[in-house]
Design an enzyme around this catalytic site. Sequence first.
Site, PDB file in Angstrom:
ATOM      1  N   LYS A 225       0.770  -1.106   0.077  1.00 18.14           N
ATOM      2  CA  LYS A 225       0.108  -0.135   0.127  1.00 18.14           C
ATOM      3  C   LYS A 225       0.713   1.275   0.034  1.00 18.14           C
ATOM      4  O   LYS A 225       1.880   1.154   0.416  1.00 18.14           O
ATOM      5  CB  LYS A 225      -0.986   0.038   1.255  1.00 18.14           C
ATOM      6  CG  LYS A 225      -1.960  -0.999   1.189  1.00 18.14           C
ATOM      7  CD  LYS A 225      -3.264  -0.641   0.369  1.00 18.14           C
ATOM      8  CE  LYS A 225      -4.384  -1.679   0.540  1.00 18.14           C
ATOM      9  NZ  LYS A 225      -4.951  -1.222   1.826  1.00 18.14           N
ATOM     10  N   HIS A 226       0.383   2.173  -0.470  1.00 15.76           N
ATOM     11  CA  HIS A 226       1.091   3.727  -0.600  1.00 15.76           C
ATOM     12  C   HIS A 226       1.110   4.397   0.968  1.00 15.76           C
ATOM     13  O   HIS A 226      -0.223   4.126   1.334  1.00 15.76           O
ATOM     14  CB  HIS A 226       0.555   4.586  -1.481  1.00 15.76           C
ATOM     15  CG  HIS A 226       1.415   5.544  -1.755  1.00 15.76           C
ATOM     16  ND1 HIS A 226       1.683   6.639  -1.126  1.00 15.76           N
ATOM     17  CD2 HIS A 226       2.308   6.029  -2.879  1.00 15.76           C
ATOM     18  CE1 HIS A 226       2.477   7.687  -1.446  1.00 15.76           C
ATOM     19  NE2 HIS A 226       2.841   7.325  -2.765  1.00 15.76           N
ATOM     20  N   ALA A 227       2.051   4.956   1.467  1.00 16.58           N
ATOM     21  CA  ALA A 227       1.923   5.405   2.976  1.00 16.58           C
ATOM     22  C   ALA A 227       1.123   6.745   2.698  1.00 16.58           C
ATOM     23  O   ALA A 227       0.676   7.039   3.807  1.00 16.58           O
ATOM     24  CB  ALA A 227       3.392   5.564   3.216  1.00 16.58           C
ATOM     25  N   SER A 228       0.917   7.405   1.879  1.00 19.69           N
ATOM     26  CA  SER A 228       0.274   8.862   1.975  1.00 19.69           C
ATOM     27  C   SER A 228      -0.580   9.043   0.803  1.00 19.69           C
ATOM     28  O   SER A 228      -1.230  10.007   0.502  1.00 19.69           O
ATOM     29  CB  SER A 228       1.410   9.803   1.745  1.00 19.69           C
ATOM     30  OG  SER A 228       2.305   9.811   0.736  1.00 19.69           O
TER      31      SER A 228
END
Length: 385
Positions: A225-228
Amino acid sequence: MLPLDGITVVSLEQAVAAPFATRQLADLGARVIKVERPDVGDFAREYDRTVHGDSSYFVWLNRGKESIELDIKDTADRAILDAMIAEADVVVQNLIPGAVERLGLDAATLRVQRPELVYCSISGYGPDGPFRSKKAYDLLVQCEAGLLSTTGSPDEPAKVGVSVADIATGMYAYSGILSALLRQFRSGEGATVEVAMLDALGEWMMQPTYYAVYGERPTVRTGAKHASIAPYGPYRAGDGNTIFLSVQNDREWAGLCRRVIGDESLIDDPRFVHNTERVEHDADVTVLLEKAFAAYDADELVDRLDEVGIACARMRTPAQFHEHPQLQARDRWRSVMTPGGHTIDALLPPVVLSDATPAMGDVPALGSHNEALRAEFARLAKVVA
């Protein structure tokens, strides 16, 4: 004619970063002479034996070069090297810290003799500072640059699966050399180009660094997943397979809600109204998406997302990438010869120049150009001496 036809590069190189930079130069037509240790050569030749007995690293990084074995502590061999450098437009080195200074092959020494020379020095941590003498390899620089704090699961960090610190460094060395050659062409003045692995990877780490420092938030590892950004990552389809998608803005989120999830009320839901809120409620986003995606198998879901205009992908293995239909449709593979005499597929360089077909030469065996290069530079060696 290729852009670097007529340019000669002498490279005292090993491993990944410097060979990656000089291979780009060779693809653009430069003559790259790779100086290797007698009998041993670049230690990347022995990283593995997976490509018909040759190293996958070496065949990737060294096509189109000439290989000469030189013991640069030997008087006669050093004379050959000095003759080659006297004819070179570019010198590249990534030897262990302090080696070129001890040998009198550093930029300060060589450019006093030839101010027009472009000299590129690649190191782990730069020419000064407390880490200047510290050995550096890709994973270790990933650690020092903070990259491992951003990759992996919440429970365990993970390295990037390719030599990302080396590749970043090699690309900055390549662009730095091209910039210096442009100045050399315009003014006749050379340059000393210095590239540190920590600096190169550090440039690539600036977004998570800014996010952590100025957002005053601890860095979290979020797996795939992307953190931001959310939703951005892997999601299960109805057949149990996984697809990846990325929503980049509120307009795309609205389209996803209307045409895939089928619930317009989610567009203005305070939990999801903007990206910041969606990141904070990513677990809820995932539940909503996978509930809607259960109606599709993975292929149907990709088709639907493409139709809606949501960026998406299937996860491929490296072997499946080799067979990628987009690469095949665009004829992106060429044949080159390995040191062992086998033909392999080599991917064309990413940058496409009009009316300039990349050189894409064969991968040299250790010392395969010894005789020719020694004969060529022996006369000049006497002149230099």
